[in-house]
Every structure is written in C-alpha cells, then in structure tokens.
Design an enzyme around this catalytic site. Sequence first.
Site, short mmCIF file in Angstrom:
data_model
loop_
_atom_site.label_atom_id
_atom_site.label_comp_id
_atom_site.label_asym_id
_atom_site.label_seq_id
_atom_site.Cartn_x
_atom_site.Cartn_y
_atom_site.Cartn_z
N ARG A 240 -10.30 -11.59 2.01
CA ARG A 240 -11.14 -12.65 1.42
C ARG A 240 -10.43 -14.00 1.46
O ARG A 240 -11.07 -15.05 1.53
CB ARG A 240 -11.53 -12.26 -0.01
CG ARG A 240 -10.35 -12.02 -0.92
CD ARG A 240 -10.73 -11.28 -2.20
NE ARG A 240 -10.90 -9.83 -1.99
CZ ARG A 240 -11.23 -8.98 -2.94
NH1 ARG A 240 -11.43 -9.41 -4.18
NH2 ARG A 240 -11.36 -7.70 -2.68
N LYS B 106 0.84 -1.20 0.00
CA LYS B 106 0.00 0.00 0.00
C LYS B 106 0.87 1.25 0.00
O LYS B 106 2.00 1.21 0.48
CB LYS B 106 -0.85 0.04 1.28
CG LYS B 106 -1.97 -0.98 1.34
CD LYS B 106 -2.75 -0.84 2.63
CE LYS B 106 -3.91 -1.83 2.69
NZ LYS B 106 -4.95 -1.61 1.69
N1 BES Z 1 -8.08 -3.71 4.39
C1 BES Z 1 -8.23 -3.34 3.04
C2 BES Z 1 -9.54 -2.59 2.78
C3 BES Z 1 -9.64 -1.19 3.33
C4 BES Z 1 -9.03 -0.13 2.68
C5 BES Z 1 -10.40 -0.94 4.42
C6 BES Z 1 -9.18 1.15 3.17
C7 BES Z 1 -10.56 0.34 4.92
C8 BES Z 1 -9.94 1.38 4.29
C9 BES Z 1 -8.25 -4.57 2.15
O1 BES Z 1 -7.45 -5.62 2.56
C10 BES Z 1 -7.73 -4.12 0.81
O2 BES Z 1 -6.62 -3.69 0.75
N2 BES Z 1 -8.58 -4.22 -0.20
C11 BES Z 1 -8.24 -3.79 -1.51
C12 BES Z 1 -8.80 -4.80 -2.46
C13 BES Z 1 -8.34 -4.64 -3.87
C14 BES Z 1 -6.86 -4.94 -3.97
C15 BES Z 1 -9.13 -5.57 -4.75
C16 BES Z 1 -8.85 -2.41 -1.74
O3 BES Z 1 -9.93 -2.13 -1.23
O4 BES Z 1 -8.20 -1.61 -2.41
ZN ZN Z 2 -5.45 -5.49 1.94
#
Ligand code: BES
Ligand code: ZN
Length: 473
Positions: free
Chosen positions: A319, A245
């Site tokens: 997931r 990230k």
């Molecule tokens: N934990 C994150 C989702 C999240 C992001 C929650 C910001 C709260 C605030 C999750 O694991 C994630 O990173 N999801 C990705 C999925 C994508 C790569 C398909 C996302 O939401 O960008």
């Molecule tokens: Zn994630």
Amino acid sequence: MTSGSESGVHRSLKNQIENILADGDFKAKAGSSMTLAGTDGGKALLIGLGNENKADLQSMRESGAKVTSSLGKIHGKTLTVKFHGIDNAHMAAFVEGMILRDYSYEKYKSKDDDDDSDDGDITIHVSCEEENTASLQKSADLSMAVATGVYLARDLGNAPPNDLYPMEFARQAIEFGSEHDNVEVKVINYDEARTMGMGGLVGVGMGSYRKPCMVIFEINGDKPGPSPCIVGKGITFDTGGISIKPSPSMDEMKYDMHGSATTFGVMQALVASGHKDRVIGLTCMAENMPSSNAQRPGDVITTYSGKTVEVLNTDAEGRLVLSDGLWYAGTHLNPSYMIDLATLTGACVVALGHEASGLWSNNDELLNNIKTAGEHCGEIAWPMPLFKAFEKEMTDSKIADVRNLGAGRWGGSNTAAAFLKQFVPNMEGTDEQIPWAHLDIAGTAWGAKTNKLVKNGATGIHVRTLHHLITGQ
Ligand code: BES
Ligand code: ZN
Ligand code: ZN
C-alpha cells in the site's frame, strides 16, 4: 462418434473409439480424458466435455487445457482437434484453453539429454464446419496474441528474486519499449524518486541494496487521452522488512510483484493484438528487506501526495508503494480510470480463497465492467466493500494523516483498500475522485490448484480480463 467428426480418422481407430464409447468405458464427463496409444490406425485423445447444457466457456477452456496437459504423456508433437456441432464461442474457448495451458517455466532447468519429451513446438490442427473456419481462425489468432502477454506475466512472476529485482524489471521494460514504435517506457529511478518526494516507494525500497524504481509504460501516446491506466504492485521480494515474516513459504514472496507482472503482460497483450488507442501502465518496484537502512515500525513518511503515513508494520508495504504510484498516475498521466493490481493481503485469501480476486472501487460502473470482463474470461473478480468505517480506521493515526495498519486484524483486505483510496486524486478542477478500482490478487496470482489453465507457479491472472475490458475483444 457424431457423424461428421470421423472423417480422416482411420477405420480401425474409429472402430476402437466406438467400442470404447459403446461399452461405456469413456463417459465423456467434464474434465475426463482417455489416451489411446499403441492402437491401430494412430493415436487418439478423448476429451470429455460433460453435459452439453452445462458446458460453459470456462469448462471449454478447461477441456482444451486437458489436451495440452495430456500431451506430455505420449510421443508425438502434432495432433488434430476435430470439432463438430459446437458453436463458435465454445470452440474458441477450447482453443484458448489449449494455448493457455501450453506453458512451463524451464529457464533454470539444465537440459537432460535422455529426455526429449519437451523438445520442439506442438502443432495443433483444428477442424470444424467450413462456415465457421474464418471466425475460429480469427479468435485463435487473438488468443495467441493475448497469450503472449499471459506468458510474459507468468515468466516475470516465476523469475527468481535474485535475478528479477526492481531495476532489472525496468531494464526489461525499456527493452520492450525499444522493440515497439508505439511504446514509450520511462523509469523514475531511486535518486529521482527521492528528489520528487516519493516517500512510500523510497521508504519500502531503501533497505535493499537493489534500489526501488517506478516504471511507466505508454502505448499509442500520440492518441489523445484520457486513457485507461493500470497500476501494479511490484515487490520483487517481500521479507516483511523489519516486521519480518516467518520463514515457512517465504520463498513464495517472490510472487509479490505479480501486480507489476500483470501490468507488463497487459501492455504486451495490447501491442500483440494491435490495439490502437492510448493505454498507460505504471509499476511500483521495490524489494522489501530488513537492513540497517530499512524503514522501521514507528517511522512517519511523507508520500508523493503530501500526506503523511505512520508506518506501524513494515510488512504492509504494498500500500505504501502504491500510494505514490496512484498519486503519480492520477496527477501526471491523464487517466480515464485507474485499476491497481496487488498481492496486497493474506486477509483477501482468507476471504475468497484461491477462486477469486477481491475487487473494490469508488465507481459502480467501473466495478461492474471489471466484474463482467472477469466473468467473460473465467478470471473472477468479486466485489468487496469500501465502507466509510474502514477509511476512518485508517485515518485515525495519532501522529500522521494515515496509518498503514488497521486497528485490529479483522477485515484486513478492506482496510488495505480503504488506505489506497486515500491516494486517489480528484479529477482536475472537481472534488470528485478519478474512477479507481483495486484488485487484490493475493489468492489468484499463484498456487491456485483449481486453476486448470496453468500447471503451477505464476498464473498471469487478469491479463486477459484487462485486455478484454480495454479492447472489448
Ligand atoms: N505480500 C503480502 C500479502 C500476501 C501474503 C500475499 C500472503 C499473498 C500471500 C503483503 O505485503 C503483506 O505482508 N500484508 C500483510 C499486511 C498486514 C501486515 C496488515 C498481511 O497480509 O499479513
Ligand atoms: Zn508485506
Ligand atoms: Zn507484499
């Protein structure tokens, strides 16, 4: 002042309040408050409830919260709330709001000797018409019990990720189990998860020195099932892994375990309120780190269900751990229904902001029950679709059964839900899935500035919804 509400209030304080009201200096708008200090005959806090016809349960909770949030500004730790002419449900909601807002996370703050503002407990006396006292006492007791679960979920959510890692969560769960005769806690550790073939949990967690685990809570296990089962995403820190990230706000990914925090909080709330039936909780704990031992984009893993998953983005990790949690719960724990909670997608925050959690289900009755319970508690869960097209999108990997990333970025919270659905087992001896619902709490687990029942940080979202759903109380 309405007649009946002034008894026990000093004459001169009463006069001042009446002057303020008569002059129109306090209009009692919903959410407004006025602190009277340095006044003759004691101090007072005026709390506006707004238009009587519009004062619903949530606005009463928010008004109650205003009492607790205003207390910090004045000296003194004892106060009396005087209700008059308000029905039981509205008084109970006000009291619940006072309790829920009375929380702050101070564990890591050194004590400042000059500052005694946070010293000691607050004592709140509540008075109302005599015929309502028994009922109000009962609902206040229940609110206190359930709030211990909300506080626990907030404590876990707010805990820093260096101190709260998967096996530390497990340790706290085991401790909780040892404190209560009707609670059993079982931990599937990293080695066991590997032996059992939990490729989702292992794939996400193996890149961290802090190894993953699965924690299973069983309350009143001596009562016959099938029983409600709550499943929580517990990523104690989500760096994204190799699909790392960006740094801004990455610290907030300590909250990525709020699904597991809520699960643990619901268990606590049920025990505290004296629930007598069997309930199951399961949390999938892992830290998602980049390292030489981390999973890569392109890896294919075999999940506990036997289905293979092409990992196209290691940041779509929630997931993956949940796929093993749902399959294990459905095949080993005899659930009547399963509800998972996960800070699953940024896309859900795009869709619903911080006002509601997303709600998906394979069962309309379960969906409606959760929606209704959420409304009752002022924790909105908003229905979202499980279209076949989303399932198709997630099952058209070139080389595996399922892919962990949608084909494009659109509808990301729906494709995530469609992925999870692939890991809900059928009811034994049928070709029909176990009733299952998914709550995406990415927007509601923390940082919801409009949530007046919490100062900042983790919200403890849906502990109350699920307690209400399960117990009817
Ligand atoms: N934990 C994150 C989702 C999240 C992001 C929650 C910001 C709260 C605030 C999750 O694991 C994630 O990173 N999801 C990705 C999925 C994508 C790569 C398909 C996302 O939401 O960008
Ligand atoms: Zn994630
Ligand atoms: Zn995550």
